[in-house]
Design a protein around this motif. Structure first.
Motif, PDB file in Angstrom:
ATOM      1  N   VAL A  64      -3.440  -2.311  -8.567  1.00  0.00           N
ATOM      2  CA  VAL A  64      -3.314  -2.301 -10.031  1.00  0.00           C
ATOM      3  C   VAL A  64      -2.771  -3.604 -10.587  1.00  0.00           C
ATOM      4  O   VAL A  64      -2.859  -3.850 -11.788  1.00  0.00           O
ATOM      5  CB  VAL A  64      -2.456  -1.109 -10.518  1.00  0.00           C
ATOM      6  N   ALA A  65      -2.214  -4.444  -9.721  1.00  0.00           N
ATOM      7  CA  ALA A  65      -1.712  -5.735 -10.199  1.00  0.00           C
ATOM      8  C   ALA A  65      -1.559  -6.681  -9.022  1.00  0.00           C
ATOM      9  O   ALA A  65      -1.316  -6.270  -7.887  1.00  0.00           O
ATOM     10  CB  ALA A  65      -0.371  -5.569 -10.907  1.00  0.00           C
ATOM     11  N   HIS A  66      -1.707  -7.956  -9.339  1.00  0.00           N
ATOM     12  CA  HIS A  66      -1.535  -9.009  -8.340  1.00  0.00           C
ATOM     13  C   HIS A  66      -0.861 -10.179  -9.036  1.00  0.00           C
ATOM     14  O   HIS A  66      -1.335 -10.657 -10.059  1.00  0.00           O
ATOM     15  CB  HIS A  66      -2.899  -9.432  -7.778  1.00  0.00           C
ATOM     16  N   LEU A  67       0.257 -10.618  -8.484  1.00  0.00           N
ATOM     17  CA  LEU A  67       0.998 -11.735  -9.036  1.00  0.00           C
ATOM     18  C   LEU A  67       1.083 -12.838  -7.993  1.00  0.00           C
ATOM     19  O   LEU A  67       1.844 -12.727  -7.029  1.00  0.00           O
ATOM     20  CB  LEU A  67       2.414 -11.293  -9.442  1.00  0.00           C
ATOM     21  N   GLU A  84       3.184 -13.930  -2.973  1.00  0.00           N
ATOM     22  CA  GLU A  84       2.290 -13.105  -3.778  1.00  0.00           C
ATOM     23  C   GLU A  84       2.806 -11.676  -3.763  1.00  0.00           C
ATOM     24  O   GLU A  84       3.307 -11.200  -2.743  1.00  0.00           O
ATOM     25  CB  GLU A  84       0.866 -13.126  -3.222  1.00  0.00           C
ATOM     26  N   PHE A  86       1.649  -7.764  -4.559  1.00  0.00           N
ATOM     27  CA  PHE A  86       0.535  -6.835  -4.763  1.00  0.00           C
ATOM     28  C   PHE A  86       1.112  -5.484  -5.139  1.00  0.00           C
ATOM     29  O   PHE A  86       2.069  -5.021  -4.516  1.00  0.00           O
ATOM     30  CB  PHE A  86      -0.292  -6.721  -3.477  1.00  0.00           C
ATOM     31  N   GLN A  87       0.529  -4.867  -6.152  1.00  0.00           N
ATOM     32  CA  GLN A  87       1.016  -3.565  -6.593  1.00  0.00           C
ATOM     33  C   GLN A  87      -0.104  -2.540  -6.433  1.00  0.00           C
ATOM     34  O   GLN A  87      -1.195  -2.714  -6.987  1.00  0.00           O
ATOM     35  CB  GLN A  87       1.488  -3.635  -8.036  1.00  0.00           C
ATOM     36  N   CYS A  89      -1.253   1.733  -6.306  1.00  0.00           N
ATOM     37  CA  CYS A  89      -0.858   2.991  -6.932  1.00  0.00           C
ATOM     38  C   CYS A  89      -1.924   4.059  -6.743  1.00  0.00           C
ATOM     39  O   CYS A  89      -3.124   3.765  -6.753  1.00  0.00           O
ATOM     40  CB  CYS A  89      -0.639   2.758  -8.431  1.00  0.00           C
ATOM     41  N   ARG A 111       5.025  -1.859  -4.428  1.00  0.00           N
ATOM     42  CA  ARG A 111       4.837  -3.298  -4.280  1.00  0.00           C
ATOM     43  C   ARG A 111       4.908  -3.721  -2.826  1.00  0.00           C
ATOM     44  O   ARG A 111       5.761  -3.249  -2.079  1.00  0.00           O
ATOM     45  CB  ARG A 111       5.929  -4.054  -5.043  1.00  0.00           C
TER      46      ARG A 111
END
Length: 165
Positions: A64-67, A84, A86-87, A89, A111
């Motif tokens: 659902v998200a990557h930073l 990095e 990674f999220q 869910c 995460r």
């Protein structure tokens, strides 16, 4: 005089009951709350990312998200290794947990950080759900789902650490 002393006995018993919990929380290191896996020597960080994404997909866990935090740091002229986040869910389980107790919002989504340590060794790091779940006082149906989430996150990490496709 004796009856006044007896009034304080329950409070003293509570103090004694909770004193070990307070001491153990103070003695706990942050490393006690996380699960870390080094990447196998023959697994690149890019391969680890691909493996985690594939495993998550096979487990019906959505990325659902990557930073890419290291890119933000580069833009600020800050030297760092690769970092990095990674999220992942399962929205249905997340919703059920939130319906049970909104405090679970602090743990969502799950995460996994991919990070190079100061020696350039890559690691995968996440919150150790195995240490959180027992204190959550979940009913049996949610306990089973929480354990599934724990197992899936560990499976995603293991796939990444070993480069399993």
């Amino acid at each position: 005089m004796r009856s006044k002393a007896l009034l304080f006995l329950p409070f003293f018993a509570l103090f004694l009951a909770f004193a070990p919990l307070q001491a153990s929380a103070q003695d706990m290191a942050i490393s006690d709350t996380v699960l870390k896996m080094p990447l196998a020597d023959d697994v690149s960080m890019d391969d680890a990312v691909d493996s985690m994404k594939l495993r998550a997909n096979s487990l019906n866990f959505k990325l659902v998200a990557h930073l890419p935090l290291y890119k933000e740091l580069e833009a600020m002229d800050v030297e760092s290794g690769r970092i990095e986040i990674f999220q992942f869910c399962d929205a249905r389980i997340a919703n059920q947990m939130l319906q049970f107790n909104i405090d679970f919002a602090a743990y969502l989504p799950c995460r996994i950080a991919l990070i190079e340590d100061e020696d350039g060794k890559p690691w995968l790091v996440t919150l150790d759900l195995g240490k959180i779940i027992p204190g959550a006082n979940l009913p049996p149906d949610l306990l089973e789902k929480a354990e599934l989430v724990r197992d899936n996150i560990e499976s995603i990490m293991t796939a990444g650490a070993n480069g399993e496709l």
